[in-house]
Design a protein around this motif. Sequence first.
Motif, PDB file in Angstrom:
ATOM      1  N   LEU A   1       0.826  -1.209   0.000  1.00 46.01           N
ATOM      2  CA  LEU A   1       0.000   0.000   0.000  1.00 46.01           C
ATOM      3  C   LEU A   1       0.862   1.262   0.000  1.00 46.01           C
ATOM      4  CD1 LEU A   1      -2.913  -0.947   2.418  1.00 46.01           C
ATOM      5  CD2 LEU A   1      -3.029  -0.576  -0.043  1.00 46.01           C
ATOM      6  N   LYS A   2       1.979   1.238   0.737  1.00 44.98           N
ATOM      7  CA  LYS A   2       2.879   2.388   0.757  1.00 44.98           C
ATOM      8  C   LYS A   2       3.492   2.608  -0.621  1.00 44.98           C
ATOM      9  CE  LYS A   2       4.145   2.102   5.626  1.00 44.98           C
ATOM     10  NZ  LYS A   2       5.222   1.782   6.581  1.00 44.98           N
ATOM     11  N   ILE A   3       3.882   1.538  -1.293  1.00 44.02           N
ATOM     12  CA  ILE A   3       4.472   1.655  -2.633  1.00 44.02           C
ATOM     13  C   ILE A   3       3.434   2.179  -3.616  1.00 44.02           C
ATOM     14  CG2 ILE A   3       5.402   0.342  -4.584  1.00 44.02           C
ATOM     15  CD1 ILE A   3       6.806  -1.452  -2.489  1.00 44.02           C
ATOM     16  N   ILE A   4       2.243   1.617  -3.594  1.00 44.88           N
ATOM     17  CA  ILE A   4       1.175   2.066  -4.496  1.00 44.88           C
ATOM     18  C   ILE A   4       0.834   3.526  -4.223  1.00 44.88           C
ATOM     19  CG2 ILE A   4      -1.271   1.769  -5.070  1.00 44.88           C
ATOM     20  CD1 ILE A   4      -0.837  -1.263  -4.652  1.00 44.88           C
ATOM     21  N   GLY A   5       0.732   3.908  -2.952  1.00 41.20           N
ATOM     22  CA  GLY A   5       0.434   5.300  -2.590  1.00 41.20           C
ATOM     23  C   GLY A   5       1.515   6.252  -3.059  1.00 41.20           C
TER      24      GLY A   5
ATOM     25  N   VAL B   1       3.612   5.796  -5.621  1.00 39.48           N
ATOM     26  CA  VAL B   1       3.558   5.878  -7.084  1.00 39.48           C
ATOM     27  C   VAL B   1       2.391   6.765  -7.528  1.00 39.48           C
ATOM     28  CG1 VAL B   1       3.128   4.536  -9.194  1.00 39.48           C
ATOM     29  CG2 VAL B   1       4.753   3.695  -7.481  1.00 39.48           C
ATOM     30  N   LEU B   2       1.223   6.574  -6.932  1.00 36.50           N
ATOM     31  CA  LEU B   2       0.067   7.405  -7.298  1.00 36.50           C
ATOM     32  C   LEU B   2       0.286   8.864  -6.921  1.00 36.50           C
ATOM     33  CD1 LEU B   2      -2.931   5.062  -6.391  1.00 36.50           C
ATOM     34  CD2 LEU B   2      -2.078   5.649  -8.666  1.00 36.50           C
TER      35      LEU B   2
ATOM     36  N   LEU C   1       1.330  14.415  -8.599  1.00 31.92           N
ATOM     37  CA  LEU C   1       2.178  15.596  -8.544  1.00 31.92           C
ATOM     38  C   LEU C   1       2.720  15.946  -9.930  1.00 31.92           C
ATOM     39  CD1 LEU C   1       3.430  17.664  -6.619  1.00 31.92           C
ATOM     40  CD2 LEU C   1       5.358  16.112  -6.365  1.00 31.92           C
ATOM     41  N   GLY C   2       3.148  14.937 -10.683  1.00 35.33           N
ATOM     42  CA  GLY C   2       3.627  15.167 -12.040  1.00 35.33           C
ATOM     43  C   GLY C   2       2.549  15.733 -12.940  1.00 35.33           C
ATOM     44  N   MET C   3       1.329  15.225 -12.816  1.00 31.46           N
ATOM     45  CA  MET C   3       0.222  15.694 -13.641  1.00 31.46           C
ATOM     46  C   MET C   3      -0.128  17.154 -13.303  1.00 31.46           C
ATOM     47  SD  MET C   3      -3.506  13.980 -14.285  1.00 31.46           S
ATOM     48  CE  MET C   3      -4.202  14.396 -12.707  1.00 31.46           C
TER      49      MET C   3
END
Length: 137
Positions: A25-29, A31-32, A37-39
């Motif tokens: 969940l930490k990794i998925i969070g 990445v999202l 932020l990039g968007m």
Amino acid sequence: MSAVREGLPEGRYGRSADERADRKLKIIGSVLGAALLGMVGWIGWDYVAGQSVSAEVIKFQVISDTEVKVHLEVRKESSVTGVCSLSSQDKEHAEVGRADFTFAQGRSRVDEIVTLKTTSRAAMIELVGCRPAPSAG
């Protein structure tokens, strides 16, 4: 007397299923979050870079019931002809004047005082927006 064990010794046989799920969940969070932020950064850059003509109302002076002098500072690429739209409202916020002003000077920063005609006494001025003039071709 013998001691009875209820479960495996803590930390002896690797991570539990809950710890693995927490890590996923930490990794998925992360990445999202990075993607979001990039968007947002990309949209912001596109908005700022996409405005080739912008302006600011420095001040205005109501000359009469039918005329307002507006000091505009226009920023644009020197090769671009800019068009800025102004609107004036009376005390009740009813629109009493609207006009487009063209700035074709070959400079990137133009300070100019324009005259906006009104149908009755203006109380405020609004810069509706600026845009590049359509090319005549």
